[in-house]
Design a protein around this motif. Sequence first.
Motif, PDB file in Angstrom:
ATOM      1  N   THR A  34       0.843  -1.189   0.000  1.00  0.00           N
ATOM      2  CA  THR A  34       0.000   0.000   0.000  1.00  0.00           C
ATOM      3  C   THR A  34       0.884   1.246   0.000  1.00  0.00           C
ATOM      4  OG1 THR A  34      -0.120   0.037   2.417  1.00  0.00           O
ATOM      5  CG2 THR A  34      -1.859  -1.147   1.263  1.00  0.00           C
ATOM      6  N   VAL A  35       0.379   2.306  -0.581  1.00  0.00           N
ATOM      7  CA  VAL A  35       1.110   3.564  -0.685  1.00  0.00           C
ATOM      8  C   VAL A  35       1.026   4.289   0.647  1.00  0.00           C
ATOM      9  CG1 VAL A  35       1.189   5.793  -1.837  1.00  0.00           C
ATOM     10  CG2 VAL A  35       0.680   3.753  -3.140  1.00  0.00           C
ATOM     11  N   ASN A  36       2.152   4.746   1.132  1.00  0.00           N
ATOM     12  CA  ASN A  36       2.220   5.503   2.372  1.00  0.00           C
ATOM     13  C   ASN A  36       2.282   6.982   2.017  1.00  0.00           C
ATOM     14  OD1 ASN A  36       2.533   6.313   4.985  1.00  0.00           O
ATOM     15  ND2 ASN A  36       4.662   5.695   5.151  1.00  0.00           N
ATOM     16  N   CYS A  37       1.160   7.673   2.184  1.00  0.00           N
ATOM     17  CA  CYS A  37       1.080   9.099   1.863  1.00  0.00           C
ATOM     18  C   CYS A  37       1.353   9.897   3.126  1.00  0.00           C
ATOM     19  CB  CYS A  37      -0.292   9.435   1.297  1.00  0.00           C
ATOM     20  SG  CYS A  37      -0.422  11.127   0.719  1.00  0.00           S
ATOM     21  N   LEU A  38       2.249  10.868   3.062  1.00  0.00           N
ATOM     22  CA  LEU A  38       2.610  11.667   4.221  1.00  0.00           C
ATOM     23  C   LEU A  38       1.615  12.795   4.498  1.00  0.00           C
ATOM     24  CD1 LEU A  38       6.441  11.901   3.618  1.00  0.00           C
ATOM     25  CD2 LEU A  38       5.215  10.300   5.079  1.00  0.00           C
ATOM     26  N   ALA A  39       0.739  13.085   3.548  1.00  0.00           N
ATOM     27  CA  ALA A  39      -0.288  14.106   3.750  1.00  0.00           C
ATOM     28  C   ALA A  39      -1.527  13.454   4.366  1.00  0.00           C
ATOM     29  CB  ALA A  39      -0.646  14.767   2.424  1.00  0.00           C
ATOM     30  N   ASP A  40      -2.393  14.264   4.944  1.00  0.00           N
ATOM     31  CA  ASP A  40      -3.617  13.740   5.546  1.00  0.00           C
ATOM     32  C   ASP A  40      -4.565  13.173   4.499  1.00  0.00           C
ATOM     33  OD1 ASP A  40      -2.717  14.426   8.052  1.00  0.00           O
ATOM     34  OD2 ASP A  40      -3.668  16.405   7.987  1.00  0.00           O
ATOM     35  N   GLU A  41      -4.620  13.811   3.346  1.00  0.00           N
ATOM     36  CA  GLU A  41      -5.437  13.325   2.238  1.00  0.00           C
ATOM     37  C   GLU A  41      -4.651  13.530   0.954  1.00  0.00           C
ATOM     38  OE1 GLU A  41      -8.143  17.188   1.276  1.00  0.00           O
ATOM     39  OE2 GLU A  41      -8.802  15.876   2.892  1.00  0.00           O
ATOM     40  N   TYR A  42      -5.047  12.828  -0.109  1.00  0.00           N
ATOM     41  CA  TYR A  42      -4.316  12.953  -1.365  1.00  0.00           C
ATOM     42  C   TYR A  42      -4.413  14.383  -1.880  1.00  0.00           C
ATOM     43  CZ  TYR A  42      -3.708   7.935  -1.707  1.00  0.00           C
ATOM     44  OH  TYR A  42      -3.327   6.661  -1.477  1.00  0.00           O
ATOM     45  N   VAL A  43      -3.285  14.904  -2.310  1.00  0.00           N
ATOM     46  CA  VAL A  43      -3.213  16.293  -2.730  1.00  0.00           C
ATOM     47  C   VAL A  43      -3.785  16.473  -4.129  1.00  0.00           C
ATOM     48  CG1 VAL A  43      -1.629  18.206  -3.143  1.00  0.00           C
ATOM     49  CG2 VAL A  43      -1.205  16.639  -1.273  1.00  0.00           C
ATOM     50  N   CYS A  44      -3.546  15.538  -4.992  1.00  0.00           N
ATOM     51  CA  CYS A  44      -3.919  15.723  -6.404  1.00  0.00           C
ATOM     52  C   CYS A  44      -5.122  14.869  -6.804  1.00  0.00           C
ATOM     53  CB  CYS A  44      -2.724  15.443  -7.300  1.00  0.00           C
ATOM     54  SG  CYS A  44      -2.073  13.784  -7.159  1.00  0.00           S
ATOM     55  N   THR A  45      -6.120  14.733  -5.956  1.00  0.00           N
ATOM     56  CA  THR A  45      -7.303  13.951  -6.315  1.00  0.00           C
ATOM     57  C   THR A  45      -8.060  14.593  -7.464  1.00  0.00           C
ATOM     58  OG1 THR A  45      -8.534  15.067  -4.568  1.00  0.00           O
ATOM     59  CG2 THR A  45      -7.648  12.910  -4.051  1.00  0.00           C
ATOM     60  N   ASP A  46      -8.115  15.911  -7.496  1.00  0.00           N
ATOM     61  CA  ASP A  46      -8.819  16.593  -8.579  1.00  0.00           C
ATOM     62  C   ASP A  46      -8.099  16.392  -9.905  1.00  0.00           C
ATOM     63  OD1 ASP A  46     -10.921  18.220  -9.548  1.00  0.00           O
ATOM     64  OD2 ASP A  46      -9.538  19.931  -9.615  1.00  0.00           O
ATOM     65  N   GLU A  47      -6.766  16.457  -9.911  1.00  0.00           N
ATOM     66  CA  GLU A  47      -6.006  16.239 -11.137  1.00  0.00           C
ATOM     67  C   GLU A  47      -6.154  14.807 -11.632  1.00  0.00           C
ATOM     68  OE1 GLU A  47      -4.697  17.714  -8.480  1.00  0.00           O
ATOM     69  OE2 GLU A  47      -4.157  19.731  -9.152  1.00  0.00           O
ATOM     70  N   ILE A  48      -6.181  13.847 -10.704  1.00  0.00           N
ATOM     71  CA  ILE A  48      -6.355  12.446 -11.089  1.00  0.00           C
ATOM     72  C   ILE A  48      -7.723  12.241 -11.710  1.00  0.00           C
ATOM     73  CG2 ILE A  48      -6.585  10.102 -10.179  1.00  0.00           C
ATOM     74  CD1 ILE A  48      -4.406  10.801  -8.160  1.00  0.00           C
ATOM     75  N   ARG A  49      -8.766  12.853 -11.123  1.00  0.00           N
ATOM     76  CA  ARG A  49     -10.117  12.729 -11.663  1.00  0.00           C
ATOM     77  C   ARG A  49     -10.193  13.319 -13.072  1.00  0.00           C
ATOM     78  NH1 ARG A  49     -13.877  16.165 -12.181  1.00  0.00           N
ATOM     79  NH2 ARG A  49     -12.887  17.687 -10.808  1.00  0.00           N
ATOM     80  N   GLN A  50      -9.593  14.492 -13.275  1.00  0.00           N
ATOM     81  CA  GLN A  50      -9.600  15.117 -14.593  1.00  0.00           C
ATOM     82  C   GLN A  50      -8.825  14.284 -15.605  1.00  0.00           C
ATOM     83  OE1 GLN A  50      -8.064  19.023 -13.981  1.00  0.00           O
ATOM     84  NE2 GLN A  50      -9.927  19.767 -12.973  1.00  0.00           N
ATOM     85  N   ALA A  51      -7.701  13.694 -15.189  1.00  0.00           N
ATOM     86  CA  ALA A  51      -6.908  12.864 -16.101  1.00  0.00           C
ATOM     87  C   ALA A  51      -7.680  11.607 -16.489  1.00  0.00           C
ATOM     88  CB  ALA A  51      -5.583  12.495 -15.457  1.00  0.00           C
ATOM     89  N   LYS A  52      -8.418  11.013 -15.554  1.00  0.00           N
ATOM     90  CA  LYS A  52      -9.225   9.837 -15.874  1.00  0.00           C
ATOM     91  C   LYS A  52     -10.334  10.181 -16.857  1.00  0.00           C
ATOM     92  CE  LYS A  52      -8.492   7.133 -11.700  1.00  0.00           C
ATOM     93  NZ  LYS A  52      -9.120   6.593 -10.473  1.00  0.00           N
ATOM     94  N   GLU A  53     -10.998  11.317 -16.651  1.00  0.00           N
ATOM     95  CA  GLU A  53     -12.040  11.743 -17.587  1.00  0.00           C
ATOM     96  C   GLU A  53     -11.472  11.994 -18.976  1.00  0.00           C
ATOM     97  OE1 GLU A  53     -13.937  15.138 -15.950  1.00  0.00           O
ATOM     98  OE2 GLU A  53     -14.808  14.030 -14.270  1.00  0.00           O
ATOM     99  N   ARG A  54     -10.301  12.646 -19.037  1.00  0.00           N
ATOM    100  CA  ARG A  54      -9.674  12.919 -20.319  1.00  0.00           C
ATOM    101  C   ARG A  54      -9.284  11.625 -21.018  1.00  0.00           C
ATOM    102  NH1 ARG A  54      -5.780  15.630 -18.401  1.00  0.00           N
ATOM    103  NH2 ARG A  54      -7.029  17.481 -18.064  1.00  0.00           N
ATOM    104  N   TYR A  55      -8.791  10.649 -20.244  1.00  0.00           N
ATOM    105  CA  TYR A  55      -8.408   9.364 -20.806  1.00  0.00           C
ATOM    106  C   TYR A  55      -9.630   8.636 -21.358  1.00  0.00           C
ATOM    107  CZ  TYR A  55      -6.524   4.628 -21.021  1.00  0.00           C
ATOM    108  OH  TYR A  55      -6.157   3.373 -21.437  1.00  0.00           O
ATOM    109  N   ARG A  56     -10.753   8.669 -20.623  1.00  0.00           N
ATOM    110  CA  ARG A  56     -11.977   8.018 -21.110  1.00  0.00           C
ATOM    111  C   ARG A  56     -12.477   8.675 -22.382  1.00  0.00           C
ATOM    112  NH1 ARG A  56     -14.237   8.505 -15.647  1.00  0.00           N
ATOM    113  NH2 ARG A  56     -13.302   6.826 -14.482  1.00  0.00           N
ATOM    114  N   ARG A  57     -12.414  10.018 -22.443  1.00  0.00           N
ATOM    115  CA  ARG A  57     -12.852  10.711 -23.645  1.00  0.00           C
ATOM    116  C   ARG A  57     -11.987  10.349 -24.842  1.00  0.00           C
ATOM    117  NH1 ARG A  57     -12.165  16.119 -22.148  1.00  0.00           N
ATOM    118  NH2 ARG A  57     -12.580  15.870 -19.961  1.00  0.00           N
ATOM    119  N   GLU A  58     -10.666  10.256 -24.626  1.00  0.00           N
ATOM    120  CA  GLU A  58      -9.768   9.877 -25.722  1.00  0.00           C
ATOM    121  C   GLU A  58     -10.078   8.471 -26.215  1.00  0.00           C
ATOM    122  OE1 GLU A  58      -5.774  10.274 -24.478  1.00  0.00           O
ATOM    123  OE2 GLU A  58      -5.806  12.469 -24.451  1.00  0.00           O
TER     124      GLU A  58
END
Length: 64
Positions: A34-58
């Motif tokens: 499992t990934v050990n994240c040093l932040a309380d929550e993932y910092v780039c969740t919004d960027e990951i969501r946008q990248a997934k949407e862009r990938y699905r559209r492509e």
Amino acid sequence: MKNNTKIYNRFKGLTLEDCDCRYCLYYGGRRKGTVNCLADEYVCTDEIRQAKERYRRERSFNGS
């Protein structure tokens, strides 16, 4: 740049490979698979969501 210079590789957003946790500032490594994240929550969740949407559209645009 001159007026007749063309930019062929314009930035179109982050890809899923760019949003990998290994490149994150708060990446603390992996422990027991499992990934050990040093932040309380993932910092780039919004960027990951946008990248997934862009990938699905492509994928749907290319007919695959």
